[in-house]
Design a protein around this motif. Structure first.
Motif, PDB file in Angstrom:
ATOM      1  N   GLU A   7      -1.089   1.901  27.616  1.00 51.61           N
ATOM      2  CA  GLU A   7      -0.465   0.719  28.183  1.00 51.61           C
ATOM      3  C   GLU A   7      -0.111  -0.263  27.069  1.00 51.61           C
ATOM      4  O   GLU A   7      -0.888  -0.492  26.143  1.00 51.61           O
ATOM      5  N   GLN A   8       1.092  -0.813  27.163  1.00 54.39           N
ATOM      6  CA  GLN A   8       1.532  -1.796  26.183  1.00 54.39           C
ATOM      7  C   GLN A   8       1.017  -3.177  26.577  1.00 54.39           C
ATOM      8  O   GLN A   8       1.189  -3.609  27.722  1.00 54.39           O
ATOM      9  N   GLN A   9       0.372  -3.842  25.640  1.00 61.39           N
ATOM     10  CA  GLN A   9      -0.198  -5.158  25.905  1.00 61.39           C
ATOM     11  C   GLN A   9       0.831  -6.255  25.595  1.00 61.39           C
ATOM     12  O   GLN A   9       1.670  -6.108  24.712  1.00 61.39           O
ATOM     13  N   ALA A  10       0.729  -7.333  26.350  1.00 58.32           N
ATOM     14  CA  ALA A  10       1.613  -8.473  26.112  1.00 58.32           C
ATOM     15  C   ALA A  10       1.238  -9.147  24.794  1.00 58.32           C
ATOM     16  O   ALA A  10       0.068  -9.174  24.414  1.00 58.32           O
ATOM     17  N   PRO A  11       2.204  -9.702  24.075  1.00 60.30           N
ATOM     18  CA  PRO A  11       1.884 -10.407  22.820  1.00 60.30           C
ATOM     19  C   PRO A  11       1.115 -11.685  23.113  1.00 60.30           C
ATOM     20  O   PRO A  11       1.150 -12.204  24.239  1.00 60.30           O
ATOM     21  N   PRO A  12       0.428 -12.238  22.142  1.00 61.42           N
ATOM     22  CA  PRO A  12      -0.302 -13.498  22.352  1.00 61.42           C
ATOM     23  C   PRO A  12       0.655 -14.613  22.765  1.00 61.42           C
ATOM     24  O   PRO A  12       1.777 -14.694  22.267  1.00 61.42           O
ATOM     25  N   VAL A  13       0.181 -15.472  23.658  1.00 60.55           N
ATOM     26  CA  VAL A  13       0.980 -16.630  24.053  1.00 60.55           C
ATOM     27  C   VAL A  13       0.658 -17.832  23.159  1.00 60.55           C
ATOM     28  O   VAL A  13       1.411 -18.810  23.133  1.00 60.55           O
ATOM     29  N   GLN A  14      -0.454 -17.759  22.447  1.00 61.61           N
ATOM     30  CA  GLN A  14      -0.846 -18.837  21.541  1.00 61.61           C
ATOM     31  C   GLN A  14      -1.731 -18.257  20.449  1.00 61.61           C
ATOM     32  O   GLN A  14      -2.526 -17.343  20.693  1.00 61.61           O
ATOM     33  N   LYS A  15      -1.574 -18.789  19.232  1.00 62.94           N
ATOM     34  CA  LYS A  15      -2.452 -18.410  18.122  1.00 62.94           C
ATOM     35  C   LYS A  15      -3.207 -19.646  17.663  1.00 62.94           C
ATOM     36  O   LYS A  15      -2.580 -20.651  17.305  1.00 62.94           O
ATOM     37  N   VAL A  16      -4.527 -19.558  17.705  1.00 64.83           N
ATOM     38  CA  VAL A  16      -5.376 -20.667  17.290  1.00 64.83           C
ATOM     39  C   VAL A  16      -5.979 -20.320  15.931  1.00 64.83           C
ATOM     40  O   VAL A  16      -6.623 -19.271  15.771  1.00 64.83           O
ATOM     41  N   ARG A  17      -5.744 -21.202  14.956  1.00 66.75           N
ATOM     42  CA  ARG A  17      -6.285 -20.993  13.618  1.00 66.75           C
ATOM     43  C   ARG A  17      -7.527 -21.860  13.432  1.00 66.75           C
ATOM     44  O   ARG A  17      -7.500 -23.055  13.739  1.00 66.75           O
ATOM     45  N   ILE A  18      -8.571 -21.232  12.946  1.00 67.43           N
ATOM     46  CA  ILE A  18      -9.884 -21.877  12.869  1.00 67.43           C
ATOM     47  C   ILE A  18     -10.402 -21.848  11.437  1.00 67.43           C
ATOM     48  O   ILE A  18     -10.376 -20.807  10.770  1.00 67.43           O
ATOM     49  N   GLY A  54      -2.146   0.420  22.352  1.00 70.94           N
ATOM     50  CA  GLY A  54      -2.684   1.654  21.809  1.00 70.94           C
ATOM     51  C   GLY A  54      -3.810   2.198  22.680  1.00 70.94           C
ATOM     52  O   GLY A  54      -4.174   1.609  23.703  1.00 70.94           O
ATOM     53  N   PHE A  55      -4.364   3.336  22.275  1.00 74.18           N
ATOM     54  CA  PHE A  55      -5.425   3.983  23.054  1.00 74.18           C
ATOM     55  C   PHE A  55      -6.762   3.258  22.922  1.00 74.18           C
ATOM     56  O   PHE A  55      -7.658   3.459  23.736  1.00 74.18           O
ATOM     57  N   HIS A  56      -6.900   2.438  21.881  1.00 73.48           N
ATOM     58  CA  HIS A  56      -8.150   1.712  21.679  1.00 73.48           C
ATOM     59  C   HIS A  56      -7.834   0.231  21.450  1.00 73.48           C
ATOM     60  O   HIS A  56      -7.917  -0.252  20.302  1.00 73.48           O
ATOM     61  N   PRO A  57      -7.484  -0.501  22.492  1.00 75.41           N
ATOM     62  CA  PRO A  57      -7.131  -1.918  22.332  1.00 75.41           C
ATOM     63  C   PRO A  57      -8.299  -2.719  21.762  1.00 75.41           C
ATOM     64  O   PRO A  57      -9.452  -2.478  22.080  1.00 75.41           O
TER      65      PRO A  57
END
Length: 238
Positions: A7-18, A54-57
Protein backbone atom coordinates in the motif's frame (compact mmCIF):
# COMPACT_ATOMS: atom_id res chain seq x y z
CA UNK A 1 1.15 -15.51 -8.94
CA UNK A 2 2.50 -12.01 -8.66
CA UNK A 3 3.31 -10.63 -5.26
CA UNK A 4 0.74 -8.16 -3.96
CA UNK A 5 2.04 -4.61 -4.19
CA UNK A 6 2.43 -2.74 -0.88
CA UNK A 7 0.00 0.00 0.00
CA UNK A 8 1.23 3.46 -0.90
CA UNK A 9 1.30 5.81 2.07
CA UNK A 10 0.29 9.46 1.89
CA UNK A 11 3.16 11.97 2.17
CA UNK A 12 3.54 13.94 5.42
CA UNK A 13 1.19 16.89 5.77
CA UNK A 14 3.62 18.64 8.13
CA UNK A 15 7.29 18.32 9.07
CA UNK A 16 8.27 19.32 12.59
CA UNK A 17 11.95 20.00 13.20
CA UNK A 18 13.17 19.49 16.75
CA UNK A 19 16.34 20.53 18.52
CA UNK A 20 17.13 18.36 21.52
CA UNK A 21 19.94 18.00 24.03
CA UNK A 22 21.89 14.91 25.12
CA UNK A 23 23.02 15.50 28.69
CA UNK A 24 24.55 13.79 31.72
CA UNK A 25 24.96 10.03 31.51
CA UNK A 26 23.06 9.99 28.20
CA UNK A 27 26.22 11.26 26.50
CA UNK A 28 27.47 7.65 26.60
CA UNK A 29 24.41 6.49 24.62
CA UNK A 30 24.98 5.57 20.97
CA UNK A 31 23.03 7.26 18.20
CA UNK A 32 21.24 3.98 17.51
CA UNK A 33 19.97 3.82 21.09
CA UNK A 34 19.00 7.51 21.02
CA UNK A 35 17.00 6.96 17.84
CA UNK A 36 15.24 3.98 19.42
CA UNK A 37 14.38 6.08 22.48
CA UNK A 38 12.91 8.81 20.27
CA UNK A 39 10.89 6.30 18.24
CA UNK A 40 9.44 4.76 21.41
CA UNK A 41 8.69 8.23 22.79
CA UNK A 42 6.84 9.19 19.59
CA UNK A 43 4.55 6.18 20.09
CA UNK A 44 4.04 6.85 23.80
CA UNK A 45 3.21 10.50 23.13
CA UNK A 46 0.62 9.52 20.51
CA UNK A 47 2.13 11.79 17.87
CA UNK A 48 0.31 11.19 14.51
CA UNK A 49 3.20 10.03 12.36
CA UNK A 50 3.26 9.60 8.60
CA UNK A 51 4.72 6.30 7.40
CA UNK A 52 6.88 5.27 4.49
CA UNK A 53 5.52 3.11 1.68
CA UNK A 54 6.73 -0.41 1.00
CA UNK A 55 6.33 -3.85 2.58
CA UNK A 56 7.80 -2.64 5.87
CA UNK A 57 6.45 0.86 6.58
CA UNK A 58 8.31 2.86 9.19
CA UNK A 59 7.59 6.24 10.78
CA UNK A 60 9.03 9.18 8.88
CA UNK A 61 11.75 10.26 11.30
CA UNK A 62 14.93 11.83 9.95
CA UNK A 63 18.12 12.39 11.95
CA UNK A 64 21.07 14.58 11.02
CA UNK A 65 24.44 15.43 12.50
CA UNK A 66 24.42 13.07 15.48
CA UNK A 67 27.15 13.70 18.09
CA UNK A 68 29.71 10.93 18.68
CA UNK A 69 29.08 8.49 21.52
CA UNK A 70 30.63 9.82 24.73
CA UNK A 71 29.96 13.48 24.01
CA UNK A 72 27.23 15.68 25.44
CA UNK A 73 25.32 18.00 23.14
CA UNK A 74 22.97 20.96 23.34
CA UNK A 75 22.34 20.86 19.61
CA UNK A 76 20.98 17.59 18.18
CA UNK A 77 18.30 17.57 15.48
CA UNK A 78 15.46 15.33 14.34
CA UNK A 79 12.60 15.86 11.89
CA UNK A 80 9.17 14.22 12.30
CA UNK A 81 6.88 13.76 9.31
CA UNK A 82 3.26 13.95 10.53
CA UNK A 83 0.00 12.61 9.11
CA UNK A 84 -1.94 15.41 10.83
CA UNK A 85 -0.85 19.01 11.32
CA UNK A 86 -0.42 20.25 14.87
CA UNK A 87 1.19 22.95 16.99
CA UNK A 88 4.95 22.23 16.94
CA UNK A 89 5.36 23.62 20.48
CA UNK A 90 2.72 21.18 21.79
CA UNK A 91 4.35 18.29 19.95
CA UNK A 92 7.71 19.22 21.45
CA UNK A 93 6.28 19.31 24.98
CA UNK A 94 4.49 15.98 24.52
CA UNK A 95 7.64 14.32 23.24
CA UNK A 96 9.80 15.82 26.00
CA UNK A 97 7.43 14.48 28.67
CA UNK A 98 8.06 10.85 27.66
CA UNK A 99 11.74 10.96 26.67
CA UNK A 100 14.33 9.56 29.13
CA UNK A 101 15.96 12.03 31.51
CA UNK A 102 18.95 13.48 29.70
CA UNK A 103 17.24 13.59 26.31
CA UNK A 104 15.53 16.97 26.44
CA UNK A 105 13.58 18.79 23.75
CA UNK A 106 14.90 22.36 23.45
CA UNK A 107 12.62 23.67 20.71
CA UNK A 108 10.24 22.44 18.01
CA UNK A 109 9.21 24.37 14.90
CA UNK A 110 7.26 23.89 11.68
CA UNK A 111 9.81 22.94 9.02
CA UNK A 112 7.87 24.90 6.39
CA UNK A 113 8.72 28.12 8.23
CA UNK A 114 12.47 27.54 8.45
CA UNK A 115 15.36 28.13 6.06
CA UNK A 116 14.89 26.00 2.90
CA UNK A 117 16.92 22.82 2.63
CA UNK A 118 17.20 19.47 4.33
CA UNK A 119 18.49 19.30 7.88
CA UNK A 120 21.72 17.77 6.61
CA UNK A 121 22.22 20.70 4.24
CA UNK A 122 21.78 23.17 7.12
CA UNK A 123 24.25 21.46 9.47
CA UNK A 124 27.67 22.29 8.06
CA UNK A 125 29.67 23.03 11.23
CA UNK A 126 29.71 22.45 14.99
CA UNK A 127 30.86 24.53 17.95
CA UNK A 128 32.45 22.43 20.69
CA UNK A 129 33.59 23.08 24.25
CA UNK A 130 36.34 20.70 25.36
CA UNK A 131 36.99 20.50 29.12
CA UNK A 132 40.50 19.26 29.94
CA UNK A 133 41.03 18.68 33.67
CA UNK A 134 44.47 17.22 32.87
CA UNK A 135 45.48 19.78 30.23
CA UNK A 136 49.22 20.26 29.66
CA UNK A 137 50.71 23.50 30.97
CA UNK A 138 51.80 24.57 27.49
CA UNK A 139 48.34 24.15 25.91
CA UNK A 140 48.36 27.67 24.42
CA UNK A 141 51.69 27.00 22.73
CA UNK A 142 50.37 23.71 21.40
CA UNK A 143 47.32 25.45 19.92
CA UNK A 144 49.52 28.09 18.28
CA UNK A 145 51.76 25.40 16.77
CA UNK A 146 48.75 23.45 15.50
CA UNK A 147 47.17 26.50 13.86
CA UNK A 148 50.48 27.36 12.21
CA UNK A 149 50.68 23.90 10.62
CA UNK A 150 49.17 23.56 7.16
CA UNK A 151 48.19 19.88 7.43
CA UNK A 152 47.98 17.44 10.36
CA UNK A 153 47.36 13.82 9.43
CA UNK A 154 45.74 11.53 12.00
CA UNK A 155 44.42 7.97 11.86
CA UNK A 156 41.13 6.58 13.11
CA UNK A 157 39.43 3.21 12.82
CA UNK A 158 36.27 3.44 10.69
CA UNK A 159 33.78 0.92 9.31
CA UNK A 160 36.07 0.61 6.30
CA UNK A 161 39.21 0.09 8.36
CA UNK A 162 41.93 2.50 9.45
CA UNK A 163 41.61 5.85 7.69
CA UNK A 164 44.19 8.61 7.53
CA UNK A 165 42.93 12.17 7.07
CA UNK A 166 43.82 15.80 7.65
CA UNK A 167 42.27 17.10 10.88
CA UNK A 168 43.68 20.62 10.43
CA UNK A 169 41.61 21.48 7.34
CA UNK A 170 38.29 21.21 9.22
CA UNK A 171 39.29 23.59 12.04
CA UNK A 172 37.59 26.97 11.64
CA UNK A 173 38.44 28.28 15.12
CA UNK A 174 40.49 26.94 18.01
CA UNK A 175 41.45 28.79 21.19
CA UNK A 176 42.14 28.15 24.86
CA UNK A 177 39.33 29.13 27.23
CA UNK A 178 39.71 30.99 30.52
CA UNK A 179 39.08 27.67 32.31
CA UNK A 180 41.95 25.98 30.51
CA UNK A 181 39.87 24.02 28.03
CA UNK A 182 39.39 24.44 24.30
CA UNK A 183 36.83 26.36 22.27
CA UNK A 184 36.55 24.71 18.85
CA UNK A 185 34.57 25.23 15.66
CA UNK A 186 34.78 22.32 13.21
CA UNK A 187 33.48 22.37 9.67
CA UNK A 188 31.70 19.14 8.77
CA UNK A 189 33.66 17.18 6.19
CA UNK A 190 34.05 13.73 4.66
CA UNK A 191 35.42 11.86 6.47
CA UNK A 192 34.07 13.71 9.49
CA UNK A 193 36.66 15.26 11.80
CA UNK A 194 35.69 14.82 15.46
CA UNK A 195 36.96 16.68 18.53
CA UNK A 196 38.95 13.64 19.62
CA UNK A 197 40.71 13.71 16.23
CA UNK A 198 41.64 17.33 16.93
CA UNK A 199 43.10 16.33 20.30
CA UNK A 200 45.10 13.57 18.64
CA UNK A 201 46.46 16.02 16.08
CA UNK A 202 47.20 18.65 18.73
CA UNK A 203 49.18 16.17 20.83
CA UNK A 204 51.01 14.98 17.72
CA UNK A 205 52.11 18.49 16.74
CA UNK A 206 53.08 19.53 20.27
CA UNK A 207 54.70 16.23 21.24
CA UNK A 208 52.64 15.44 24.36
CA UNK A 209 50.26 12.63 25.29
CA UNK A 210 46.54 13.08 24.64
CA UNK A 211 44.92 14.15 27.96
CA UNK A 212 43.26 11.09 29.58
CA UNK A 213 40.23 12.96 30.92
CA UNK A 214 38.14 14.89 28.42
CA UNK A 215 34.54 16.14 28.45
CA UNK A 216 33.16 17.07 25.03
CA UNK A 217 30.06 19.23 24.67
CA UNK A 218 28.59 20.42 21.40
CA UNK A 219 27.04 23.80 22.16
CA UNK A 220 25.84 24.66 18.65
CA UNK A 221 25.41 23.09 15.23
CA UNK A 222 24.22 24.76 12.06
CA UNK A 223 25.09 26.58 8.88
CA UNK A 224 28.64 27.97 8.81
CA UNK A 225 29.19 31.56 7.71
CA UNK A 226 32.63 31.30 6.12
CA UNK A 227 33.29 35.03 6.35
CA UNK A 228 32.65 35.39 10.08
CA UNK A 229 33.19 31.83 11.29
CA UNK A 230 29.84 31.99 13.09
CA UNK A 231 27.23 29.22 13.07
CA UNK A 232 23.64 30.09 12.12
CA UNK A 233 20.51 28.59 13.67
CA UNK A 234 19.14 25.89 11.28
CA UNK A 235 15.64 26.39 12.76
CA UNK A 236 15.59 30.14 12.17
CA UNK A 237 12.54 31.55 10.40
CA UNK A 238 12.73 32.29 6.69
Amino acid sequence: MSRQQPEQQAPPVQKVRIRYAKRGRLRFTSHRDVSRAIERAVVRAGIPMAYSSGFHPHPRISYAGAAPTGSASESEYVELGLSMAGDPADIGRELDAVLPDGLDVVTAVDGANTIPGSLSDLLTASHWQIDLPDAPADLASAVAAFLATESVLVERMTKKGVRSFDCRAAVVRLKVTAEGGLDLVLEHSVPAVRPDDLLTGLAQVAGFDTPPTVLLTRVAQGLLDRETGEIGDPLASR
